[in-house]
Enzyme design. Structure first.
Site, PDB file in Angstrom:
ATOM      1  N   CYS A   1     -53.214  39.993 -12.702  1.00 42.53           N
ATOM      2  CA  CYS A   1     -53.948  40.354 -13.892  1.00 42.53           C
ATOM      3  C   CYS A   1     -54.959  39.294 -14.298  1.00 42.53           C
ATOM      4  O   CYS A   1     -55.072  38.243 -13.700  1.00 42.53           O
ATOM      5  CB  CYS A   1     -52.979  40.611 -15.046  1.00 42.53           C
ATOM      6  SG  CYS A   1     -51.532  39.570 -15.052  1.00 42.53           S
TER       7      CYS A   1
ATOM      8  N   GLY B   1     -57.084  43.610 -12.232  1.00 45.64           N
ATOM      9  CA  GLY B   1     -56.035  44.536 -12.617  1.00 45.64           C
ATOM     10  C   GLY B   1     -56.608  45.835 -13.125  1.00 45.64           C
ATOM     11  O   GLY B   1     -57.472  45.835 -14.003  1.00 45.64           O
TER      12      GLY B   1
ATOM     13  N   ASN C   1     -50.826  35.699 -16.943  1.00 49.90           N
ATOM     14  CA  ASN C   1     -51.159  35.946 -15.552  1.00 49.90           C
ATOM     15  C   ASN C   1     -50.276  35.060 -14.694  1.00 49.90           C
ATOM     16  O   ASN C   1     -50.310  33.840 -14.832  1.00 49.90           O
ATOM     17  CB  ASN C   1     -52.640  35.632 -15.301  1.00 49.90           C
ATOM     18  CG  ASN C   1     -53.040  35.683 -13.838  1.00 49.90           C
ATOM     19  OD1 ASN C   1     -53.925  34.957 -13.419  1.00 49.90           O
ATOM     20  ND2 ASN C   1     -52.414  36.539 -13.067  1.00 49.90           N
ATOM     21  N   GLY C   2     -49.470  35.660 -13.826  1.00 46.08           N
ATOM     22  CA  GLY C   2     -48.611  34.866 -12.955  1.00 46.08           C
ATOM     23  C   GLY C   2     -47.259  35.501 -12.753  1.00 46.08           C
ATOM     24  O   GLY C   2     -47.046  36.681 -13.047  1.00 46.08           O
TER      25      GLY C   2
ATOM     26  N   TYR D   1     -60.073  35.681  -1.844  1.00 50.12           N
ATOM     27  CA  TYR D   1     -60.048  37.112  -2.137  1.00 50.12           C
ATOM     28  C   TYR D   1     -60.068  37.479  -3.620  1.00 50.12           C
ATOM     29  O   TYR D   1     -60.871  38.296  -4.060  1.00 50.12           O
ATOM     30  CB  TYR D   1     -58.824  37.757  -1.471  1.00 50.12           C
ATOM     31  CG  TYR D   1     -58.628  39.200  -1.856  1.00 50.12           C
ATOM     32  CD1 TYR D   1     -59.482  40.187  -1.354  1.00 50.12           C
ATOM     33  CD2 TYR D   1     -57.630  39.583  -2.733  1.00 50.12           C
ATOM     34  CE1 TYR D   1     -59.336  41.512  -1.720  1.00 50.12           C
ATOM     35  CE2 TYR D   1     -57.471  40.911  -3.105  1.00 50.12           C
ATOM     36  CZ  TYR D   1     -58.324  41.874  -2.595  1.00 50.12           C
ATOM     37  OH  TYR D   1     -58.179  43.180  -2.964  1.00 50.12           O
TER      38      TYR D   1
END
Length: 483
Positions: free
Chosen positions: A24, A52, A130-131, A275
């Site tokens: 995210c 996301g 995020n994580g 990426y």
């Protein structure tokens, strides 16, 4: 955000379903002059939509108003699907947090959308995360046995509960966040809204990005610097791994770096460079675009092959293909057309349909590849479920030869820190040689980026190579359920 895996009828793609996915993006904003921030958060999140597409949300509050008066809206789908002009206009407040989510594990349901907003004895917290925590299960059990009632299945709620409990025993919310960092283990970038403060925090290893921006009297925390460009804000700096940064109502930017690790102990996710991040972003001062071009250059140096054109699989393979072409002297060509009107999620064609899900997203340009020897660059091969179809697509368009080059090493181990890399038994490269994989995907040759090149691609910074080497920056319980 660890949880229990549930099958879905949605098919995730961005070129193919065989790329790693990340969880995210987070965005926080504090207008010290009292202006509404919901619109800017919305557009900032738009710049992070690639991180996301399953759900999204915004929570805002007025720092001059009643404490605890938080307006929040979140829903499934893309931002333009979830938010109308009327919904945005209803979100009044000069401080807020936003989130776009991709779940690496677990059900994709509205209850698990973020930001999380919790009411507790000291007030209200809004949190975007995020994580992925590796000790979420044990913390969740501990909290449950002391009375916590969970409304979601995500580990972000565990973080929120720990912060709330620590706040009862210390003098400020930022101290509570710092104490929470002593208890949680894994990857996390956090943006937290309290009634009068905006806080950004990053795990000591720096797995996930988080940077600070400013526009006049407004401060911003965001996952990627490209979101700052979108709203016309200036990049200030990155939040350091292990740092807690607090912005208060006086505009002071206070930093606690007591949990920062030395550079040689850090472990940024290399896939942010290869990426995940948008190419116009910077991650800890390193240009993502230049990193990808450099990866292609190294592929050309280390794995040359005679060919007529070099092409990249959209989108993240394009910059590496440019780097390969520049270094090799072989012309770069656009060999694929991408359908811009297909999102990353769509209903998979039924069993009775012969329509290739890859062709819904991509098609090869016959005029470009016919009778050509083609070097095709992609960012990764994970399960190998689509690389063979893309190679076949080029051959059906008339390519004489297809040589595949991959701008990352082979995936051999799972990721425990928020990248959707599955257990090793599902990885195509596990227990297979490059020659075995070449035969499976039908390419004329195959080569990967060397492990020794990764640090150079990341600008010499320390990175996590666990999914390639099995050596992680911190000890992990290999029994952690990542599915």
């Amino acid at each position: 955000m660890a949880e229990i895996k549930q099958k879905s009828n949605l098919f995730f793609m961005d070129g193919s379903d065989d790329t790693p996915h990340e969880e995210c993006g987070v965005f926080g904003m504090y207008d010290l002059k009292g202006g509404d921030v919901a619109d800017s958060i919305y557009y900032g999140l738009y710049a992070l939509q690639h991180r996301g597409q399953e759900s999204c949300g915004i929570a805002v509050s007025d720092t001059e108003g009643c404490k605890g008066n938080v307006a929040c809206y979140k829903d499934m789908g893309l931002l333009n699907e979830a938010f109308s002009r009327e919904r945005l206009e209803a979100l009044k407040g000069n401080i807020g947090v936003g989130h776009v989510r991709y779940s690496t594990t677990g059900s994709s349901v509205r209850e698990n959308a973020q930001p999380l907003v919790i009411n507790y004895v000291k007030g209200v917290l809004g949190l975007a995360h995020n994580g992925n925590l590796i000790n979420a299960a044990s913390l969740r059990e501990e909290l449950a046995y002391t009375g916590a009632i969970f409304q979601t299945t995500i580990d972000s709620e565990v973080i929120a509960y720990v912060i709330a409990r620590e706040r009862l025993n210390c003098g400020s919310v930022e101290e509570a966040v710092a104490r929470t960092m002593d208890r949680i283990r894994g990857a996390y970038s956090l943006v937290i809204m309290s009634p009068r403060k905006l806080i950004g925090a990053r795990d000591p290893y720096g797995f996930r990005p988080l940077c600070i921006g400013r526009k006049d009297d407004t401060y911003i925390f965001t996952s990627e610097s490209c979101a700052l460009d979108t709203i016309g804000a200036d990049y200030v700096r990155d939040v350091e791994p292990g740092e807690v940064v607090t912005i208060d109502s006086e505009g002071r930017l206070n930093s606690d770096r007591s949990r920062c690790l030395p550079e040689d102990k850090r472990g940024r996710c290399v896939f942010e460079y290869i990426y995940f991040s948008r190419p116009d972003s910077y991650f800890d001062g390193v240009s993502v675009y230049k990193s990808r071009v450099l990866a292609g250059k190294y592929l050309a140096m280390d794995a040359p092959v005679d060919a007529d054109i070099v092409t990249g699989v959209p989108d993240s393979g394009l910059q590496a293909a440019i780097g390969y072409a520049h270094e090799s002297g072989i012309p770069y060509a656009q060999a694929f057309i991408k359908n811009s009107y297909v999102g990353r999620t769509f209903i998979r064609p039924g069993q009775e349909s012969r329509v290739s899900s890859v062709r819904v997203k991509l098609n090869a340009l016959r005029e470009v590849v016919k009778d050509k020897r083609v070097i095709m660059i992609d960012d990764s091969i994970v399960r190998g479920t689509t690389s063979d179809r893309i190679v076949r697509m080029l051959r059906e368009a008339g390519a004489k030869e297809v040589h595949m080059r991959v701008s990352s090493p082979p995936f051999l181990y799972p990721c425990y820190f928020g990248t959707d890399v599955p257990d090793k038994d599902e990885l195509l490269a596990y227990n297979r040689s490059s020659e075995d994989i070449r035969k499976i995907i039908g390419a004329d040759s195959l080569a990967y980026l060397g492990i020794d090149r990764l640090s150079e691609v990341a600008g010499g910074l320390n990175i996590c190579t666990g999914c390639f080497t099995g050596k992680y920056p911190l000890n992990v319980d290999r029994k952690v359920n990542i599915k």
